[in-house]
Enzyme design. Structure first.
Site, PDB file in Angstrom:
ATOM      1  CB  SER A 189    -108.199 -95.148  35.585  1.00  0.00           C
ATOM      2  OG  SER A 189    -108.655 -95.145  36.913  1.00  0.00           O
ATOM      3  CD  GLU A 328    -113.674-100.753  34.519  1.00  0.00           C
ATOM      4  OE1 GLU A 328    -112.647-100.629  35.213  1.00  0.00           O
ATOM      5  OE2 GLU A 328    -113.752-100.377  33.334  1.00  0.00           O
ATOM      6  CG  HIS A 448    -109.995-100.034  37.016  1.00  0.00           C
ATOM      7  ND1 HIS A 448    -110.693 -99.239  36.149  1.00  0.00           N
ATOM      8  CD2 HIS A 448    -109.021 -99.250  37.552  1.00  0.00           C
ATOM      9  CE1 HIS A 448    -110.178 -98.021  36.154  1.00  0.00           C
ATOM     10  NE2 HIS A 448    -109.166 -97.995  37.001  1.00  0.00           N
TER      11      HIS A 448
END
Length: 548
Positions: A189, A328, A448
């Site tokens: 990320s 995600e 995610h």
């Protein structure tokens, strides 16, 4: 308890021998300071070297984060002096130096730390690698950017902390059994976006040999990049929130006020700076993230828009492994309330990366293109409702992550002379904690952040049974990542006979997919949608000549 003392350029460091949850013996060195405490006049400025010490520094304890809001309870916790790194090695004097893996944590540039409660090294230490993790300044303290050159706060302090730490590691890691000429940088990320930024900056040239980017790149500009023209707006807004009464635009007075403000107050105030357009509409996570610096300086890290930097980046000569999760967008499930739904229905332009395209929500062109993107996920004239939650989250997967990943790979296909590999994570099991926390367990795919729990030992989950699907996925993930770090090739026994191939055609983008049922090679799902996203920017990239 058995201790180990090694030398560093700043003084001796005392670590402690431990046994991993999987029975591997290793030496742990935690909370090693790599920079001077960034307090007072150093709060927003570039990292400076530590003073040397003579007695052994006790590196046997866990570090805290920089001040940040806790993911779970929303409380501010940590401290202002937390510029530390952690080193975990099987031997400080191996027969052959180990490859080094440097981990940069995510958290939207406003959350997170290198804590072993989340990022335990146990799985990695089954292999012959040295695992290193670092802390860096977050939020406004890490990413405030001021235009006045005389103030010395051009921005990207958090990224410069990372670079400062990597240089420390490069100079000292041999004392811990690591090979300074075989370093892999990896992150997830915001950590992945950080790795990508570092890899396209001349400041880091030659410091690492390969990169793994998990669910993020510098081209995920919705949340990983702040246009220059917004920097003053948010710095002024923050200072006003804290009680500053100075003249708007007086950066010297503003900086002095923020240097003397409570760090906790700065963190808490930052949370409420974004309005509905910015959070629900534009998808921003924080108003303080990486920027193009307003002037050249000795430590300038980002001198141009990353879209331009990737073309001539030194990292086009090294191998990169990109990874992304199949769902995600689950991370945005909190935007499914009535207010967010009404906002998006009212402004279809918010289906676009508006800031990148230099368009406003009311621009007719933006409305037209927004409807074009919306139609990829919703039937014609369909409005968002709570019942269309999954479609909205699938859209968010592309907006926030896959669009930026795809475009970064596009750039590699065009400009890189080294290998580009792509892995799609689709495993679903008991370790998919993010998906569970977001109440999205009924949907297919990995959210995610779900992949993290298949790479790192943490306080949430016990070591899985050897025959379980979770254990099987962990084995494959660790095999791929460490093989790439050791050999520059993610192909390994754990995923054989499936093989990664260099991605050399953006129109036929193949990936290796890992699921709870095994590993396969396939054409990247949703590739046709990603091509539509990419078409927004035009081949000549005129849209990128925007207000920086």
């Amino acid at each position: 308890m058995k201790f180990e003392i090694v030398q560093s350029e700043y003084g001796p460091i005392k670590g402690v021998h431990k046994e991993s949850a999987l029975g591997t013996n290793y030496v742990s060195f935690q909370s090693i300071p790599y920079m001077k405490a960034p307090i007072g006049k150093l709060r927003f400025r570039d990292a400076e070297p530590m003073d040397k010490w003579s007695t052994p520094f006790d590196a046997s304890f866990e570090a805290t984060t920089y001040y940040a809001l806790n993911f779970v309870n929303g409380e501010c916790e940590g401290k202002e002096d937390s510029g530390v790194l952690n080193i975990f090695t099987k031997s400080v004097k191996p027969k052959k130096l180990y490859p080094v893996m440097i981990w940069i944590h995510g958290g939207g540039f406003i959350h997170g730390s290198s804590t072993t409660e989340i990022y335990g090294p146990d799985y990695f230490l089954q292999k012959d690698v040295v695992f290193v993790s670092i802390n860096y300044r977050l939020g406004a303290i890490g990413f405030l950017s001021l235009n006045d050159k005389t103030l010395g706060v051009p921005g990207n302090g958090g990224l410069k902390d990372q670079l400062f730490a990597i240089k420390w590691i490069k100079r000292n890691i041999h004392n811990f059994g690591g090979d300074s000429n075989n370093i892999t940088l990896f992150g997830e990320s915001a950590g992945a976006a950080s790795c990508h930024y570092l890899s396209i900056s001349e400041q880091s040239k030659g410091l690492f040999q390969r990169i793994i980017l998990m669910s993020g790149t510098s081209l995920c500009k919705t949340w990983a990049f702040m246009p220059r023209f917004l920097c003053q707006k948010f710095s002024d807004k923050l200072a006003r929130k804290l009680g500053w009464k100075g003249k708007i635009g007086d950066e010297r007075d503003l900086l002095e006020y923020l240097e003397n403000a409570s760090a906790v107050d700065i963190v808490v105030a930052t949370k409420s700076l974004l309005n509905a357009d910015e959070s629900f509409g534009l998808g921003m996570i924080s108003p303080f993230v990486p920027v193009v610096e307003p002037y050249e300086s000795e430590n300038c890290l980002i001198s141009k828009d990353p879209v331009e930097l990737v073309k001539t980046a030194w990292s086009n000569e090294i191998d990169i492994l990109f990874t992304g999760n199949s769902f995600e967008g689950v991370i945005r499930s909190d935007n499914n309330d009535e207010r967010a739904i009404a906002h998006l229905n009212k402004y279809p332009a918010f289906f676009l990366p508006l800031l990148e395209l230099n368009l406003s929500r009311d621009d007719p062109k933006a409305q037209e293109l927004g409807q074009k993107i919306k139609s990829l996920y919703f039937s014609k004239h369909q409005e968002m409702t709570k019942d269309s939650r999954e479609s909205y989250l699938r859209f968010s997967s592309e907006l926030l992550f896959w669009n930026g990943i795809y475009r970064a790979i596009q750039s590699r296909v065009k400009y890189a002379r080294a290998n580009t590999f792509l892995m799609r994570f689709d495993a679903v099991g008991e370790f998919n904690m993010v998906k569970d926390l977001k109440n999205c367990s009924e949907y297919q795919g990995a959210a995610h952040g779900d992949d993290l729990f298949y790479l790192f030992k943490n306080i949430v989950f016990d070591i899985p049974e050897k025959s379980s699907k979770e254990s099987n996925v962990i084995e494959k993930m660790i095999g791929m990542f460490t093989s790439f770090a050791i050999n520059g090739n993610p192909n390994c026994e754990e995923i054989s006979p499936v093989k990664f191939r260099n991605v050399d055609d953006e129109n036929v983008m193949k990936c290796v997919e890992i699921s709870e049922n095994g590993v396969s090679e396939l054409l990247l799902p949703d590739l046709e949608k990603l091509k539509v996203w990419a078409s927004l920017y035009h081949e000549n990239e005129n849209f990128f000549n925007s207000k920086l």
